[in-house]
Design a protein around this motif. Structure first.
Motif, short mmCIF file in Angstrom:
data_model
loop_
_atom_site.label_atom_id
_atom_site.label_comp_id
_atom_site.label_asym_id
_atom_site.label_seq_id
_atom_site.Cartn_x
_atom_site.Cartn_y
_atom_site.Cartn_z
N ASP A 1 0.83 -1.20 0.00
CA ASP A 1 0.00 0.00 0.00
C ASP A 1 0.87 1.26 0.00
O ASP A 1 0.57 2.24 0.69
CB ASP A 1 -0.94 0.01 1.20
CG ASP A 1 -0.19 -0.21 2.51
OD1 ASP A 1 1.00 -0.59 2.46
OD2 ASP A 1 -0.79 0.00 3.57
N ALA A 2 1.93 1.25 -0.77
CA ALA A 2 2.78 2.43 -0.90
C ALA A 2 1.98 3.57 -1.53
O ALA A 2 1.06 3.34 -2.32
CB ALA A 2 4.00 2.10 -1.75
N PRO A 3 2.28 4.83 -1.18
CA PRO A 3 1.49 5.95 -1.71
C PRO A 3 1.71 6.15 -3.20
O PRO A 3 2.72 5.75 -3.77
CB PRO A 3 2.01 7.14 -0.90
CG PRO A 3 3.41 6.76 -0.56
CD PRO A 3 3.38 5.28 -0.32
N ALA A 4 0.73 6.81 -3.83
CA ALA A 4 0.85 7.13 -5.25
C ALA A 4 1.52 8.47 -5.47
O ALA A 4 2.19 8.69 -6.49
CB ALA A 4 -0.53 7.12 -5.90
N PRO B 1 2.95 8.63 -12.91
CA PRO B 1 3.42 8.98 -14.26
C PRO B 1 2.32 9.47 -15.18
O PRO B 1 2.54 10.35 -16.00
CB PRO B 1 4.01 7.66 -14.76
CG PRO B 1 3.29 6.60 -13.99
CD PRO B 1 2.99 7.20 -12.64
N ALA B 2 1.08 8.98 -15.07
CA ALA B 2 0.04 9.32 -16.04
C ALA B 2 -0.43 10.76 -15.93
O ALA B 2 -0.50 11.47 -16.93
CB ALA B 2 -1.13 8.35 -15.89
N PRO B 3 -0.75 11.30 -14.72
CA PRO B 3 -1.29 12.65 -14.66
C PRO B 3 -0.32 13.73 -15.08
O PRO B 3 -0.72 14.86 -15.31
CB PRO B 3 -1.69 12.80 -13.19
CG PRO B 3 -1.83 11.41 -12.68
CD PRO B 3 -0.81 10.63 -13.44
N VAL B 4 0.95 13.46 -15.17
CA VAL B 4 1.91 14.50 -15.52
C VAL B 4 1.64 15.04 -16.91
O VAL B 4 1.91 16.19 -17.23
CB VAL B 4 3.35 13.94 -15.40
CG1 VAL B 4 4.36 14.93 -15.94
CG2 VAL B 4 3.64 13.62 -13.95
N THR B 5 1.06 14.24 -17.80
CA THR B 5 0.80 14.68 -19.16
C THR B 5 -0.47 15.51 -19.27
O THR B 5 -0.69 16.15 -20.28
CB THR B 5 0.66 13.45 -20.08
OG1 THR B 5 -0.42 12.64 -19.61
CG2 THR B 5 1.94 12.64 -20.07
N GLY B 6 -1.32 15.55 -18.25
CA GLY B 6 -2.57 16.28 -18.30
C GLY B 6 -2.65 17.35 -17.24
O GLY B 6 -1.93 18.35 -17.26
#
Length: 319
Positions: free
Chosen positions: A226-229, A258-263
């Motif tokens: 359950d490591a943080p995102a 990694p995904a939200p960095v593009t939006g």
């Protein structure tokens, strides 16, 4: 004239006696296979010296005790019950195997003889205090006998343990344990992780399923499902063991999705960058204004402020 007993009546009785004697002789005489012929003698033994020839009161193993740098001596008995000589090879085996010394690596024991073979055990100067196991291996052809040897090395016991190379990678915490002392250790581990908003992980001390021998290094992993995102964390490992051994180490890691960095994440980062640039320029403008005020030239002695001139003019008019 008296009649004699016919001879034909005695013959069956004599045959029965002969047959019984022959059967008795077959039961008493040992079979020919029991005689030891040429080849490897059967039934030979090797055991710690002492006790009767049949093994009564024999020691179950050889016990030796000494400090590092000493030479210990004892004997091992090899019994050959066969009618032919027995030749065996001797060598040390087990953790204490390299410590054994024999006057001769090969010994010939005569037929129906027991030979007490002396040996020495040299305890290294850097030996770790504690118990060490070994064996004397005696081999004859394809047969072997093992004599257990227990060695007790004296000296002060030092318990020392270090945790090294802590690394946080995704959902796994990697680390290494090293036994820096001279006693075997059973370590216990506790894990704690702190994030930007508080404690994320707090695992109390628990025993690890291993025994760490002196000088041994082992690399281990600790799962963190359950490591943080999104967070900046510091993970701290603490290890303890018997004898007062303890150590701790920490490592930091940044969790960025990694995904939200593009939006939206990219827009948030750009917004933060703009705010930072504005704050920086505002600070530079304030600093420049303060510096200009500090470096402005003061009025000279021949120049009066405009306010004083007006005051003098007003005073002259009244007079």
């Amino acid at each position: 004239m008296p009649q004699s007993t016919p001879y034909v009546h005695r013959r069956p009785f004599a045959l029965a006696v002969l047959f019984g004697a022959l059967l008795l002789s077959l039961l008493v005489v040992p079979p020919a296979a029991a005689d030891d012929g040429p080849g490897t003698p059967a039934g030979w033994t090797a055991r710690p010296a002492g006790g009767g020839s049949a093994g009564e009161d024999a020691r179950p193993y050889v016990y030796l005790e000494g400090t590092p740098g000493t030479v210990l001596q004892d004997r091992v008995s090899v019994t050959n019950p066969a009618r032919t000589p027995l030749t065996v090879r001797l060598r040390g085996d087990g953790p204490a195997g390299p410590w054994f010394r024999f006057a001769a690596d090969t010994v010939t024991v005569p037929a129906r003889t027991r030979a007490d073979v002396p040996f020495a055990l040299a305890v290294p100067r850097d030996a770790v205090p504690g118990g060490v196991a070994g064996e004397i291996l005696t081999v004859d052809g394809g047969e072997e006998r093992r004599v257990p040897v227990r060695v007790r090395v004296g000296g002060p016991t030092l318990a020392a343990l270090t945790v090294e190379d802590v690394e946080v990678s995704g959902r796994t915490i990697r680390y290494a344990l090293v036994n820096r002392g001279n006693a075997p250790l059973r370590p216990r581990l506790s894990v704690r992780a702190e994030g930007a908003f508080g404690t994320l992980l707090d695992r109390q001390a628990r025993p690890l399923p291993l025994e760490l021998a002196p000088g041994r290094r082992v690399e281990l992993t600790e799962p963190w499902p359950d490591a943080p995102a999104l967070d900046s964390v510091t993970v701290r490992l603490r290890v303890t063991a018997e004898g007062g051994a303890r150590d701790e180490a920490a490592a930091s890691a940044a969790y960025v999705p990694p995904a939200p960095v593009t939006g939206a994440g990219l827009l948030a980062l750009a917004f933060l960058a703009v705010l930072g640039a504005r704050a920086y320029r505002r600070g530079r403008w304030r600093t420049g204004t303060s510096a200009a005020a500090a470096t402005a030239p003061a009025p000279g002695p021949d120049k009066q402020p405009a306010e004083e001139e007006r005051h003098l003019e007003t005073a002259g008019a009244e007079s």
